[in-house]
Motif scaffolding. Structure first.
Motif, PDB file in Angstrom:
ATOM      1  N   TYR A 240       8.714 -14.768 -18.085  1.00  0.00           N
ATOM      2  CA  TYR A 240      10.157 -15.028 -18.136  1.00  0.00           C
ATOM      3  C   TYR A 240      10.476 -16.028 -19.244  1.00  0.00           C
ATOM      4  O   TYR A 240      11.464 -15.884 -19.970  1.00  0.00           O
ATOM      5  CB  TYR A 240      10.627 -15.567 -16.786  1.00  0.00           C
ATOM      6  CG  TYR A 240      12.124 -15.778 -16.695  1.00  0.00           C
ATOM      7  CD1 TYR A 240      12.966 -14.727 -16.336  1.00  0.00           C
ATOM      8  CD2 TYR A 240      12.689 -17.021 -16.953  1.00  0.00           C
ATOM      9  CE1 TYR A 240      14.336 -14.908 -16.248  1.00  0.00           C
ATOM     10  CE2 TYR A 240      14.059 -17.217 -16.867  1.00  0.00           C
ATOM     11  CZ  TYR A 240      14.880 -16.159 -16.509  1.00  0.00           C
ATOM     12  OH  TYR A 240      16.235 -16.345 -16.430  1.00  0.00           O
ATOM     13  N   GLY A 241       9.625 -17.041 -19.388  1.00  0.00           N
ATOM     14  CA  GLY A 241       9.837 -18.045 -20.422  1.00  0.00           C
ATOM     15  C   GLY A 241       9.762 -17.465 -21.823  1.00  0.00           C
ATOM     16  O   GLY A 241      10.546 -17.831 -22.704  1.00  0.00           O
TER      17      GLY A 241
ATOM     18  N   TYR B   6       9.259 -21.021 -32.115  1.00  0.00           N
ATOM     19  CA  TYR B   6       9.039 -21.644 -30.810  1.00  0.00           C
ATOM     20  C   TYR B   6       7.561 -21.591 -30.448  1.00  0.00           C
ATOM     21  O   TYR B   6       6.792 -20.791 -30.974  1.00  0.00           O
ATOM     22  CB  TYR B   6       9.874 -20.970 -29.717  1.00  0.00           C
ATOM     23  CG  TYR B   6       9.429 -19.568 -29.343  1.00  0.00           C
ATOM     24  CD1 TYR B   6       8.454 -19.363 -28.366  1.00  0.00           C
ATOM     25  CD2 TYR B   6       9.982 -18.448 -29.959  1.00  0.00           C
ATOM     26  CE1 TYR B   6       8.044 -18.083 -28.018  1.00  0.00           C
ATOM     27  CE2 TYR B   6       9.582 -17.171 -29.619  1.00  0.00           C
ATOM     28  CZ  TYR B   6       8.608 -16.995 -28.646  1.00  0.00           C
ATOM     29  OH  TYR B   6       8.193 -15.727 -28.309  1.00  0.00           O
ATOM     30  N   TYR B   7       7.189 -22.483 -29.549  1.00  0.00           N
ATOM     31  CA  TYR B   7       5.828 -22.502 -29.011  1.00  0.00           C
ATOM     32  C   TYR B   7       5.928 -22.723 -27.512  1.00  0.00           C
ATOM     33  O   TYR B   7       6.616 -23.639 -27.051  1.00  0.00           O
ATOM     34  CB  TYR B   7       4.990 -23.610 -29.651  1.00  0.00           C
ATOM     35  CG  TYR B   7       3.538 -23.564 -29.230  1.00  0.00           C
ATOM     36  CD1 TYR B   7       2.670 -22.633 -29.795  1.00  0.00           C
ATOM     37  CD2 TYR B   7       3.041 -24.432 -28.264  1.00  0.00           C
ATOM     38  CE1 TYR B   7       1.345 -22.568 -29.411  1.00  0.00           C
ATOM     39  CE2 TYR B   7       1.714 -24.372 -27.869  1.00  0.00           C
ATOM     40  CZ  TYR B   7       0.872 -23.441 -28.450  1.00  0.00           C
ATOM     41  OH  TYR B   7      -0.447 -23.368 -28.056  1.00  0.00           O
TER      42      TYR B   7
ATOM     43  N   GLY C 229       5.261 -24.688 -18.373  1.00  0.00           N
ATOM     44  CA  GLY C 229       6.657 -24.353 -18.110  1.00  0.00           C
ATOM     45  C   GLY C 229       7.643 -24.975 -19.069  1.00  0.00           C
ATOM     46  O   GLY C 229       8.828 -25.101 -18.747  1.00  0.00           O
ATOM     47  N   GLU C 230       7.175 -25.368 -20.247  1.00  0.00           N
ATOM     48  CA  GLU C 230       8.055 -25.910 -21.278  1.00  0.00           C
ATOM     49  C   GLU C 230       7.898 -25.091 -22.556  1.00  0.00           C
ATOM     50  O   GLU C 230       6.806 -24.609 -22.858  1.00  0.00           O
ATOM     51  CB  GLU C 230       7.732 -27.377 -21.568  1.00  0.00           C
ATOM     52  CG  GLU C 230       8.043 -28.314 -20.420  1.00  0.00           C
ATOM     53  CD  GLU C 230       7.729 -29.763 -20.747  1.00  0.00           C
ATOM     54  OE1 GLU C 230       8.332 -30.644 -20.121  1.00  0.00           O
ATOM     55  OE2 GLU C 230       6.876 -30.005 -21.627  1.00  0.00           O
ATOM     56  N   ILE C 231       9.005 -24.962 -23.300  1.00  0.00           N
ATOM     57  CA  ILE C 231       8.983 -24.240 -24.568  1.00  0.00           C
ATOM     58  C   ILE C 231       9.627 -25.126 -25.625  1.00  0.00           C
ATOM     59  O   ILE C 231      10.724 -25.663 -25.417  1.00  0.00           O
ATOM     60  CB  ILE C 231       9.720 -22.896 -24.466  1.00  0.00           C
ATOM     61  CG1 ILE C 231       9.034 -22.011 -23.416  1.00  0.00           C
ATOM     62  CG2 ILE C 231       9.742 -22.190 -25.821  1.00  0.00           C
ATOM     63  CD1 ILE C 231       9.725 -20.696 -23.167  1.00  0.00           C
TER      64      ILE C 231
ATOM     65  N   LEU D 148      13.645 -28.792 -26.639  1.00  0.00           N
ATOM     66  CA  LEU D 148      12.666 -28.598 -25.579  1.00  0.00           C
ATOM     67  C   LEU D 148      13.355 -27.969 -24.378  1.00  0.00           C
ATOM     68  O   LEU D 148      14.327 -28.512 -23.849  1.00  0.00           O
ATOM     69  CB  LEU D 148      12.034 -29.932 -25.184  1.00  0.00           C
ATOM     70  CG  LEU D 148      10.833 -29.861 -24.233  1.00  0.00           C
ATOM     71  CD1 LEU D 148       9.658 -29.152 -24.916  1.00  0.00           C
ATOM     72  CD2 LEU D 148      10.410 -31.260 -23.791  1.00  0.00           C
ATOM     73  N   LEU D 149      12.854 -26.811 -23.963  1.00  0.00           N
ATOM     74  CA  LEU D 149      13.418 -26.068 -22.832  1.00  0.00           C
ATOM     75  C   LEU D 149      12.511 -26.196 -21.618  1.00  0.00           C
ATOM     76  O   LEU D 149      11.308 -25.950 -21.706  1.00  0.00           O
ATOM     77  CB  LEU D 149      13.573 -24.590 -23.199  1.00  0.00           C
ATOM     78  CG  LEU D 149      13.777 -23.607 -22.034  1.00  0.00           C
ATOM     79  CD1 LEU D 149      15.125 -23.839 -21.360  1.00  0.00           C
ATOM     80  CD2 LEU D 149      13.649 -22.159 -22.514  1.00  0.00           C
ATOM     81  N   GLY D 150      13.094 -26.583 -20.487  1.00  0.00           N
ATOM     82  CA  GLY D 150      12.398 -26.518 -19.211  1.00  0.00           C
ATOM     83  C   GLY D 150      12.672 -25.157 -18.596  1.00  0.00           C
ATOM     84  O   GLY D 150      13.808 -24.867 -18.212  1.00  0.00           O
TER      85      GLY D 150
END
Length: 243
Positions: free
Chosen positions: A104-105, A120-121, A126-128, A138-140
């Motif tokens: 999903y991420g 992106y990496y 659970g972080e991108i 930074l996405l959670g």
């Protein structure tokens, strides 16, 4: 400052068709199943411990100490096997949650990176991380919250090859020299010398730590941790985001 901070954070649903993984029905269902499996495992663990102790005491007082000890080993082995199976059951739900969150991420990251115009990496925790020469974000994945540093917000970027410690293991080899004499009554004597050589192998453990510092008081920095074999991507991101 308040309005500036708000402009640096947003929910992923504001710019894409995605939301936080734990805001989806699938995410909630998988988390609930994992939690239920864990609760069952704890109930079985403590229940089996109590049952084994009770059975040991019962056989001890009714059949004697050695009977209690023997039955303790027997029921303990059964309890161990049952708990091993239950732990595998919990691990199955845990891994299914993590793997589904990862998929999903990645889908979320692909959509958001097109909007932001960044690379992106994805981290398995659970972080991108999104990055370009103009911004970092930074996405959670679970919450859907995105924190953004524009280029002008970044004061300093550091990359450190951090030593975590070491582990060692030793192996020994023996070499014998001398003579032996044996008789038919199985009595034997040996004379000579034994040389033992011990080899110690030490492995050093490292990780790459990338820290991005900002001029935003409420969000002074965020940190990225890479495994030792992820040196290339750590240095690539560092080269892009450093001011």
């Amino acid at each position: 400052m308040t309005s500036e901070v708000k402009s640096l954070t947003f929910h992923v649903s504001a710019k894409t068709d995605f939301k936080g993984f734990l805001e989806t029905e699938n995410g909630k269902t998988l988390m609930d199943k994992w939690n239920q499996a864990y609760k069952i495992s704890r109930f079985i663990f403590w229940g089996s411990v109590g049952l084994v102790i009770a059975l040991i005491l019962f056989y001890w007082f009714t059949e004697g100490f050695f009977s209690g000890l023997l039955m303790g080993f027997l029921f303990g082995a059964i309890a161990f096997a049952v708990n091993w199976i239950v732990d595998k059951y919990v691990a199955h739900h845990q891994n299914k949650y993590y793997d589904t969150r990862w998929d999903y991420g990645i889908k979320t990251a692909e959509a958001l990176s097109r909007v932001l115009g960044t690379s992106y990496y994805s981290f398995y925790v659970g972080e991108i991380f999104f990055y370009s020469g103009q911004m970092s974000a930074l996405l959670g994945v679970e919450s859907g919250k995105v924190m953004v540093y524009q280029k002008e917000n970044i004061k300093e970027v550091t990359l450190e090859h951090r030593h975590l410690g070491s582990t060692s293991n030793s192996t020994s080899t023996s070499k014998h020299s001398g003579s032996a004499t044996a008789w038919t009554n199985s009595y034997a004597t040996y004379s000579g010398k034994t040389k033992t050589k011990t080899t110690t192998h030490t492995v050093e453990h490292y990780q790459w730590c990338l820290d991005i510092y900002s001029n935003i008081v409420e969000f002074p920095k965020f940190s990225l941790v890479f495994r030792d074999n992820e040196e290339d991507i750590a240095k690539q991101i560092y080269a892009v985001v450093k001011p």
